[in-house]
Scaffold this motif. Sequence first.
Motif, short mmCIF file in Angstrom:
data_model
loop_
_atom_site.label_atom_id
_atom_site.label_comp_id
_atom_site.label_asym_id
_atom_site.label_seq_id
_atom_site.Cartn_x
_atom_site.Cartn_y
_atom_site.Cartn_z
N LEU A 176 0.82 -1.21 0.00
CA LEU A 176 0.00 0.00 0.00
C LEU A 176 0.86 1.26 0.00
CD1 LEU A 176 -2.84 -1.05 2.45
CD2 LEU A 176 -3.07 -0.48 0.01
N ARG A 177 1.93 1.21 0.74
CA ARG A 177 2.85 2.36 0.77
C ARG A 177 3.42 2.63 -0.62
NH1 ARG A 177 8.32 1.85 3.53
NH2 ARG A 177 9.28 3.69 2.70
N ALA A 178 3.87 1.58 -1.30
CA ALA A 178 4.43 1.74 -2.64
C ALA A 178 3.36 2.24 -3.63
CB ALA A 178 5.03 0.42 -3.12
N PHE A 179 2.17 1.64 -3.58
CA PHE A 179 1.09 2.04 -4.47
C PHE A 179 0.68 3.50 -4.22
CE2 PHE A 179 -3.55 2.34 -5.26
CZ PHE A 179 -3.53 2.20 -6.63
N SER A 180 0.54 3.85 -2.95
CA SER A 180 0.10 5.21 -2.60
C SER A 180 1.14 6.25 -2.97
CB SER A 180 -0.22 5.28 -1.11
OG SER A 180 -1.31 4.43 -0.83
N ALA A 181 2.41 5.90 -2.89
CA ALA A 181 3.45 6.84 -3.31
C ALA A 181 3.29 7.18 -4.79
CB ALA A 181 4.83 6.25 -3.03
N ALA A 199 3.72 14.20 7.84
CA ALA A 199 5.07 13.71 8.11
C ALA A 199 5.04 12.68 9.23
CB ALA A 199 5.97 14.88 8.51
N VAL A 200 5.74 11.59 9.00
CA VAL A 200 5.90 10.55 10.02
C VAL A 200 7.40 10.27 10.12
CG1 VAL A 200 3.62 9.53 9.66
CG2 VAL A 200 5.56 8.66 8.38
N SER A 252 5.47 0.55 8.27
CA SER A 252 4.97 0.71 6.90
C SER A 252 3.52 1.18 6.90
CB SER A 252 5.10 -0.61 6.13
OG SER A 252 6.44 -0.91 5.90
N LEU A 253 2.72 0.69 7.84
CA LEU A 253 1.32 1.14 7.92
C LEU A 253 1.26 2.62 8.21
CD1 LEU A 253 -1.72 0.60 7.89
CD2 LEU A 253 -1.55 -0.03 10.32
N ASP A 254 2.02 3.09 9.19
CA ASP A 254 2.02 4.52 9.52
C ASP A 254 2.55 5.36 8.36
OD1 ASP A 254 0.96 3.93 11.99
OD2 ASP A 254 2.77 4.47 13.12
N ARG A 255 3.53 4.86 7.65
CA ARG A 255 4.06 5.60 6.50
C ARG A 255 3.04 5.66 5.37
NH1 ARG A 255 10.21 4.14 5.68
NH2 ARG A 255 10.16 6.13 4.60
N PHE A 256 2.30 4.56 5.15
CA PHE A 256 1.20 4.57 4.19
C PHE A 256 0.15 5.60 4.60
CE2 PHE A 256 -3.19 2.74 4.12
CZ PHE A 256 -3.54 3.09 2.82
N LEU A 257 -0.24 5.58 5.86
CA LEU A 257 -1.25 6.51 6.35
C LEU A 257 -0.81 7.95 6.16
CD1 LEU A 257 -2.24 4.55 9.56
CD2 LEU A 257 -3.69 4.89 7.53
N GLY A 258 0.44 8.25 6.48
CA GLY A 258 0.96 9.60 6.28
C GLY A 258 0.92 10.02 4.82
N ILE A 307 -1.19 9.18 2.55
CA ILE A 307 -2.55 9.49 2.07
C ILE A 307 -3.22 10.60 2.89
CG2 ILE A 307 -2.84 7.21 1.04
CD1 ILE A 307 -4.74 6.55 3.43
N GLY A 308 -2.46 11.19 3.82
CA GLY A 308 -2.99 12.33 4.55
C GLY A 308 -3.60 12.02 5.90
N ARG A 309 -3.29 10.85 6.44
CA ARG A 309 -3.78 10.50 7.77
C ARG A 309 -2.66 10.72 8.79
NH1 ARG A 309 -7.55 9.46 4.73
NH2 ARG A 309 -9.26 8.05 5.16
N ASP A 310 -3.04 11.18 9.96
CA ASP A 310 -2.08 11.32 11.05
C ASP A 310 -2.14 10.04 11.87
OD1 ASP A 310 -0.57 11.90 13.27
OD2 ASP A 310 -1.66 13.75 13.78
N PRO A 311 -1.10 9.21 11.83
CA PRO A 311 -1.13 7.95 12.58
C PRO A 311 -1.33 8.15 14.08
CG PRO A 311 0.65 7.93 11.00
CD PRO A 311 0.11 9.33 11.02
N ALA A 312 -1.10 9.35 14.58
CA ALA A 312 -1.27 9.65 16.01
C ALA A 312 -2.66 10.19 16.32
CB ALA A 312 -0.19 10.61 16.48
#
Length: 181
Positions: free
Chosen positions: A136-141, A158-159, A165-171, A173-178
């Motif tokens: 997902l991270r690669a696809f979303s990039a 920014a993460v 990898s999940l948090d980096r994917f979320l970042g 696409i505009g999600r704050d993992p926190a």
Amino acid sequence: MNETLAMLRGAADRTSALVKGVSDDELGLPTPCSEYDVKGLINHMEWAISLFESVGSGGGFLPPKDYTGDFPERAERMLAVWERPETWEGVSEAMGGLPKTVLARMALTDLVAHGWDLARATGRHYEVEEETAAALRAFSAQMAPTGRARGAFGDEVAVPDDASSLDRFLGLIGRDPAWKP
């Protein structure tokens, strides 16, 4: 196909279990998608899963409908379509000529992102396999500029470089993992 299909199955099962666990008193809770409360998010998820069922089977773009509470059943119907090898062939005219392989990854993105949204909103845990998160991270990039231009993704959050990898994917696409309610 098989790799993405297995990821779709895992994400659909995980997200369906979350949806089944939502109680009526949680429907009004805020979510990381600021435009949706929990009920609105599940309604959006019902529409999206039905859309990916439709375009996977060669159908058209579906308009959103009102919340029905049948996400798990819709997810099973969508998976049944994508389990057919011919579903992965060609493009979808309803989605601007996108290859169906891209649509399957978009469905996976939607399932995981909104599954995470729902888990965060309701205080539940959400986890995906490292292989799924990395894919997902690669696809979303690759899709981020188009996703942002079309309003599907928010601005990148920014993460830390050592984030999962999940948090980096979320970042991406505009999600704050926190995010917390």
